[in-house]
Design an enzyme around this catalytic site. Structure first.
Site, PDB file in Angstrom:
ATOM      1  N   CYS A  54       1.275  -2.043  15.706  1.00 45.90           N
ATOM      2  CA  CYS A  54       1.249  -1.791  14.257  1.00 45.90           C
ATOM      3  C   CYS A  54       0.707  -3.009  13.512  1.00 45.90           C
ATOM      4  CB  CYS A  54       2.663  -1.462  13.772  1.00 45.90           C
ATOM      5  SG  CYS A  54       2.752  -1.200  11.995  1.00 45.90           S
ATOM      6  N   CYS A 109       6.629  -6.550   7.378  1.00 48.14           N
ATOM      7  CA  CYS A 109       7.703  -5.950   8.183  1.00 48.14           C
ATOM      8  C   CYS A 109       8.116  -6.950   9.245  1.00 48.14           C
ATOM      9  CB  CYS A 109       7.199  -4.669   8.846  1.00 48.14           C
ATOM     10  SG  CYS A 109       8.479  -3.771   9.771  1.00 48.14           S
ATOM     11  N   CYS A 127       6.275  -4.425  15.879  1.00 47.13           N
ATOM     12  CA  CYS A 127       5.896  -3.491  16.941  1.00 47.13           C
ATOM     13  C   CYS A 127       4.468  -3.825  17.387  1.00 47.13           C
ATOM     14  CB  CYS A 127       5.979  -2.051  16.440  1.00 47.13           C
ATOM     15  SG  CYS A 127       7.670  -1.611  15.948  1.00 47.13           S
ATOM     16  N   CYS A 147      -1.404   5.746   9.841  1.00 46.07           N
ATOM     17  CA  CYS A 147      -0.191   5.094  10.355  1.00 46.07           C
ATOM     18  C   CYS A 147      -0.542   3.791  11.050  1.00 46.07           C
ATOM     19  CB  CYS A 147       0.497   5.967  11.393  1.00 46.07           C
ATOM     20  SG  CYS A 147       0.986   7.559  10.782  1.00 46.07           S
ATOM     21  N   CYS A 183       3.379   8.637   1.025  1.00 41.96           N
ATOM     22  CA  CYS A 183       3.870   7.726   2.059  1.00 41.96           C
ATOM     23  C   CYS A 183       4.110   6.378   1.374  1.00 41.96           C
ATOM     24  CB  CYS A 183       2.830   7.613   3.175  1.00 41.96           C
ATOM     25  SG  CYS A 183       3.324   6.477   4.484  1.00 41.96           S
ATOM     26  N   GLU A 236       0.832  -1.187   0.000  1.00 42.25           N
ATOM     27  CA  GLU A 236       0.000   0.000   0.000  1.00 42.25           C
ATOM     28  C   GLU A 236       0.876   1.250   0.000  1.00 42.25           C
ATOM     29  OE1 GLU A 236      -3.864  -1.959   2.153  1.00 42.25           O
ATOM     30  OE2 GLU A 236      -2.746  -0.502   3.316  1.00 42.25           O
TER      31      GLU A 236
HETATM   32  N1  SAH Z   1       9.317   1.005  10.129  1.00 42.78           N
HETATM   33  C1  SAH Z   1       9.417   2.429  10.124  1.00 42.78           C
HETATM   34  C2  SAH Z   1       8.447   3.124   9.179  1.00 42.78           C
HETATM   35  C3  SAH Z   1       6.990   2.685   9.170  1.00 42.78           C
HETATM   36  S1  SAH Z   1       5.883   3.190  10.399  1.00 42.78           S
HETATM   37  C4  SAH Z   1       9.260   2.968  11.528  1.00 42.78           C
HETATM   38  O1  SAH Z   1       8.900   2.207  12.414  1.00 42.78           O
HETATM   39  O2  SAH Z   1       9.532   4.136  11.755  1.00 42.78           O
HETATM   40  C5  SAH Z   1       5.628   4.901  10.405  1.00 42.78           C
HETATM   41  C6  SAH Z   1       5.168   5.400  11.800  1.00 42.78           C
HETATM   42  O3  SAH Z   1       3.832   4.958  12.146  1.00 42.78           O
HETATM   43  C7  SAH Z   1       6.071   4.856  12.902  1.00 42.78           C
HETATM   44  O4  SAH Z   1       6.446   5.858  13.785  1.00 42.78           O
HETATM   45  C8  SAH Z   1       5.148   3.837  13.554  1.00 42.78           C
HETATM   46  O5  SAH Z   1       5.555   3.538  14.827  1.00 42.78           O
HETATM   47  C9  SAH Z   1       3.810   4.515  13.474  1.00 42.78           C
HETATM   48  N2  SAH Z   1       2.692   3.600  13.770  1.00 42.78           N
HETATM   49  C10 SAH Z   1       2.663   2.260  13.632  1.00 42.78           C
HETATM   50  N3  SAH Z   1       1.480   1.769  14.032  1.00 42.78           N
HETATM   51  C11 SAH Z   1       0.731   2.806  14.435  1.00 42.78           C
HETATM   52  C12 SAH Z   1      -0.598   2.939  14.936  1.00 42.78           C
HETATM   53  N4  SAH Z   1      -1.396   1.877  15.076  1.00 42.78           N
HETATM   54  N5  SAH Z   1      -1.031   4.162  15.242  1.00 42.78           N
HETATM   55  C13 SAH Z   1      -0.254   5.248  15.056  1.00 42.78           C
HETATM   56  N6  SAH Z   1       0.994   5.191  14.572  1.00 42.78           N
HETATM   57  C14 SAH Z   1       1.496   3.980  14.272  1.00 42.78           C
END
Ligand code: SAH
Length: 359
Positions: free
Chosen positions: A121, A114, A118, A337, A107, A94
């Site tokens: 996410c 990935c 986390c 995000c 974006c 996406e």
């Molecule tokens: N892997 C990289 C880039 C992708 S995520 C990274 O972790 O930075 C881009 C941003 O979205 C990151 O800061 C991530 O932590 C955040 N993110 C992930 N899941 C989210 C969620 N459910 N709500 C808000 N932000 C989120």
């Protein structure tokens, strides 16, 4: 496509020049090709009218420009557009277009899935399927710029889609070089932000890059223990090691490192967390971007109230840290995000995917 065909989408300009030369074609045609493909979004050689007919016919036989295919293109009530793209092997990713932030922003994904997992996410729940190639990363920008009518206008790129860019270092940096070419989209590295969980050797490599994007670190916690719980790679690359690497990171005069901080209700959003964050960032040219959680089924956290977010932000602001709160865009089309998730070529509906996640 025959196996001997060369994929122009995967070549940076010097590689394309060398490839043409090796085939007895003059090098300068590489620039013409780049202009067609990147600036005009044209990938069919027979439409490239400043090349001679015999050359077009020859290129048609010997070259191709593989480009992700748009499977769906949904627009949110706030104007955000989410594109689901299919790659040559049927995998899906996406990419998101976010208008007026105040500039236009794409974006972009760097991996299918990935590996970082986390806890908040959705993409992390997929696991890593594979790295994207440089052509697939740059291809998203080509495609979105054409689809949104922005080929001739400036735009920003954030590497904040699916995947961890420093876990796919070579391809990500090559894609940035391809996009930077003055014969292509001429994207300035100042318009690119690379967001990472903080893979320390990757940060050290990035510090030596001639073409350096802005850096955003996904911090999300203020103690080692809590960060390890939320961002598992912290076990290997600790908060302390990441902040050390940030202190050593060469920044140009006015630039700063952005620290992203996903706010999880009652977990990492207390005034003590805010005060610890201030201490951690001492000595770093930093700004903080607070991201109230975008909740999703299968994610065991809640979004804090606006009051909690404001109180946290105020503590940082009172200590002279520049802080912003990220507005959630495109939540109604699951483009926000942490909400990017697709299963390669599967026929499952979004509801079925969610159900799988919740088991
Ligand atoms: N892997 C990289 C880039 C992708 S995520 C990274 O972790 O930075 C881009 C941003 O979205 C990151 O800061 C991530 O932590 C955040 N993110 C992930 N899941 C989210 C969620 N459910 N709500 C808000 N932000 C989120």
């Amino acid at each position: 496509m025959s196996s001997s065909q060369l994929d122009l989408a995967e070549l940076d300009l010097p590689e394309l020049e060398a490839a043409l030369e090796a085939r007895g074609v003059e090098r300068f045609h590489a620039r013409q090709l780049y202009r067609w493909v990147y600036r005009r979004g044209v990938t069919q050689f027979d439409l490239m009218t400043d090349l001679s007919r015999p050359l077009r016919a020859r290129l048609q036989d010997e070259l191709l420009v593989s480009t992700p295919r748009i499977i769906s293109d949904e627009t949110s009530v706030d104007g955000t557009r989410k594109f689901v793209l299919e790659l040559v092997d049927g995998r899906r990713i996406e990419s998101v277009y976010i208008p007026d932030t105040p500039s236009m922003t794409f974006c972009i994904s760097t991996q299918v899935g990935c590996a970082m997992s986390c806890g908040f996410c959705l993409t992390g729940k997929m696991g890593l399927v594979r790295n994207l190639t440089a052509g697939e990363i740059a291809g998203q920008v080509r495609l979105l710029a054409a689809a949104t009518g922005l080929l001739d206008f400036p735009f920003n790129i954030v590497l904040m889609g699916m995947g961890e860019p420093l876990h796919n270092y070579e391809h990500t940096m090559k894609a940035l070089r391809m996009l930077h070419s003055e014969h292509g989209l001429a994207v300035s590295p100042r318009r690119v932000t690379l967001s990472t969980v903080g893979i320390v050797p990757g940060l050290e490599r990035l510090a030596r890059e001639p073409l350096m994007p802005n850096l955003a670190i996904s911090l999300h916690a203020t103690t080692e223990e809590q960060r390890t719980a939320l961002v598992p790679p912290n076990r290997k690359y600790s908060l302390a090691a990441i902040l050390d690497a940030c202190r050593r990171f060469p920044l140009k005069n006015r630039s700063r490192i952005t620290f992203e901080y996903v706010m999880l209700d009652g977990v990492n959003d207390t005034p003590e967390d805010a005060r610890r964050l201030v201490k951690l960032l001492a000595g770093i040219k930093a700004k903080v971007n607070l991201i109230p959680l975008n909740p999703a089924p299968g994610i065991p956290y809640d979004r804090p109230s606006d009051e909690r977010v404001d109180r946290f932000a105020q503590i940082l602001a009172d200590r002279h840290i520049t802080v912003s709160v990220r507005k959630s865009r495109g939540r109604d089309i699951r483009a926000a995000c942490g909400q990017l998730i697709v299963e390669g070529g599967s026929k499952k509906t979004a509801a079925q995917q969610m159900a799988l996640l919740m088991r």
